[in-house]
Write an enzyme that holds these catalytic residues in place. Structure first.
Site, PDB file in Angstrom:
ATOM      1  N   TYR A  73       0.833  -1.210   0.000  1.00 39.70           N
ATOM      2  CA  TYR A  73       0.000   0.000   0.000  1.00 39.70           C
ATOM      3  C   TYR A  73       0.868   1.261   0.000  1.00 39.70           C
ATOM      4  O   TYR A  73       0.620   2.210  -0.754  1.00 39.70           O
ATOM      5  CB  TYR A  73      -0.902  -0.033   1.232  1.00 39.70           C
ATOM      6  CG  TYR A  73      -1.935   1.058   1.313  1.00 39.70           C
ATOM      7  CD1 TYR A  73      -2.977   1.149   0.396  1.00 39.70           C
ATOM      8  CD2 TYR A  73      -1.889   1.982   2.359  1.00 39.70           C
ATOM      9  CE1 TYR A  73      -3.943   2.136   0.510  1.00 39.70           C
ATOM     10  CE2 TYR A  73      -2.854   2.971   2.477  1.00 39.70           C
ATOM     11  CZ  TYR A  73      -3.875   3.041   1.552  1.00 39.70           C
ATOM     12  OH  TYR A  73      -4.837   4.021   1.668  1.00 39.70           O
ATOM     13  N   LYS A  92       1.019   4.047  -2.961  1.00 37.30           N
ATOM     14  CA  LYS A  92       0.690   5.441  -2.684  1.00 37.30           C
ATOM     15  C   LYS A  92       1.870   6.367  -2.998  1.00 37.30           C
ATOM     16  O   LYS A  92       1.673   7.529  -3.369  1.00 37.30           O
ATOM     17  CB  LYS A  92       0.253   5.598  -1.227  1.00 37.30           C
ATOM     18  CG  LYS A  92      -1.085   4.924  -0.921  1.00 37.30           C
ATOM     19  CD  LYS A  92      -2.182   5.378  -1.861  1.00 37.30           C
ATOM     20  CE  LYS A  92      -3.554   4.906  -1.428  1.00 37.30           C
ATOM     21  NZ  LYS A  92      -4.621   5.350  -2.357  1.00 37.30           N
ATOM     22  N   THR A  99     -13.504   4.413   7.002  1.00 35.56           N
ATOM     23  CA  THR A  99     -14.299   3.854   5.918  1.00 35.56           C
ATOM     24  C   THR A  99     -14.319   2.329   6.051  1.00 35.56           C
ATOM     25  O   THR A  99     -13.645   1.764   6.913  1.00 35.56           O
ATOM     26  CB  THR A  99     -13.713   4.228   4.549  1.00 35.56           C
ATOM     27  OG1 THR A  99     -12.449   3.563   4.389  1.00 35.56           O
ATOM     28  CG2 THR A  99     -13.510   5.740   4.414  1.00 35.56           C
TER      29      THR A  99
END
Length: 301
Positions: free
Chosen positions: A163, A167, A197
């Protein structure tokens, strides 16, 4: 300049829930027609329906933005539906968290594909459209890109090697796009949002929702910045990286040179490097590297 988005058309990827949904709703409130994308058709349609119920204009499309052909068709759908494309918000993403020594090849590939390739595929087709329009008109057009990076890249999140790498790639894509497409009227910026989220529910499981007042991790803290960056008022904002959460926006500074070593002859010897660099790193605090871990502790004062 105005912050109104009336007459503008936007694509928001991953807009069925969470950050993408909040961003799509905010753009619509500001007057933009929105093409709502998500991998799941039902939730993409739900967001589009909510925009229409509120008096806005929206179309839903389900698909994987890392599919180059689908990304092209999504761009065409926006242009066919609204007569133009002015704004691209790249938000779609997934998590496959694991320590790097336990990570599978598939977990690496999936995260890099959805985040890095997904951002690229959508950016590629949108910028081609704006470049062609600019060349046809003989001047700059209106193009806004807001990409979604993460503090995981800034801080070097230990359990998110895939990740963090994806990014970081998005920030490089953003600055290259900003530099390469500014002449056509395109403005590209990236945000590092911190929000609660479905994708981050495990990451922020230890952060309690306050009994009173707005949750500092609410997605609604992020969407106004996206709407601003998408607006005419942000014409001078290009190639920037922002951290945003809890009523706070940070503008991150570009990397700076911390120290420099010059060889005494044509090129370095290993022993010369050890002499020069060894003493420097001997006194440097452990863990004080390129990663900006301090950004994780910053809150609104």
């Amino acid at each position: 300049m105005t912050t109104s988005l009336a007459g503008r058309a936007a694509i928001v990827t991953g807009a069925g829930r969470g950050l993408g949904r909040a961003e799509a709703l905010e753009l619509a409130r500001r007057g933009a027609a929105v093409l709502v994308n998500d991998y799941e058709a039902a939730i993409a349609q739900e967001t589009a329906d909510d925009i229409v119920k509120a008096g806005g204009q929206a179309v839903a499309s389900a698909g994987d933005v890392s599919d180059f052909g689908y990304a092209e068709s999504l761009t065409s759908l926006a242009i066919d539906s609204f007569g133009t494309l002015d704004i691209l918000v790249n938000n779609a993403g997934i998590l496959r968290d694991r320590m790097v020594f336990s990570m599978s090849e598939q977990e690496w590939d999936d995260v890099l594909r959805v985040h890095a390739k997904g951002h690229f595929a959508m950016t590629r087709h949108a910028t081609a459209y704006w470049r062609d329009r600019s060349k046809a008109s003989g001047g700059p057009v209106y193009g806004r890109i807001v990409n979604t990076s993460s503090e995981a890249f800034l801080a070097g999140a230990a359990g998110q090697a895939n990740y963090a790498a994806a990014k970081a790639a998005i920030v490089g894509l953003t600055t290259a796009t900003a530099n390469g497409c500014a002449r056509y009227g395109v403005r590209a910026n990236a945000i590092c949002p911190r929000a609660r989220t479905k994708m981050t529910e495990d990451v922020f499981a230890g952060f309690e929702v306050p009994a009173e007042g707005m949750d500092p991790l609410a997605v609604e803290h992020v969407s106004p910045l996206v709407a601003y960056l998408a607006s005419p008022a942000a014409d001078k904002v290009n190639g920037q990286l922002f951290v945003v959460h809890g009523g706070m926006v940070l503008l991150m500074q570009r990397p700076v040179v911390e120290e420099r070593w010059d060889s005494a002859q044509e090129t370095f010897t290993v022993s010369e490097l050890e002499t020069g660099m060894g003493s420097y790193f001997e006194t440097k605090a452990p863990g004080e590297g390129f990663s900006a871990t301090e950004v994780l502790s910053m809150r609104r004062s």
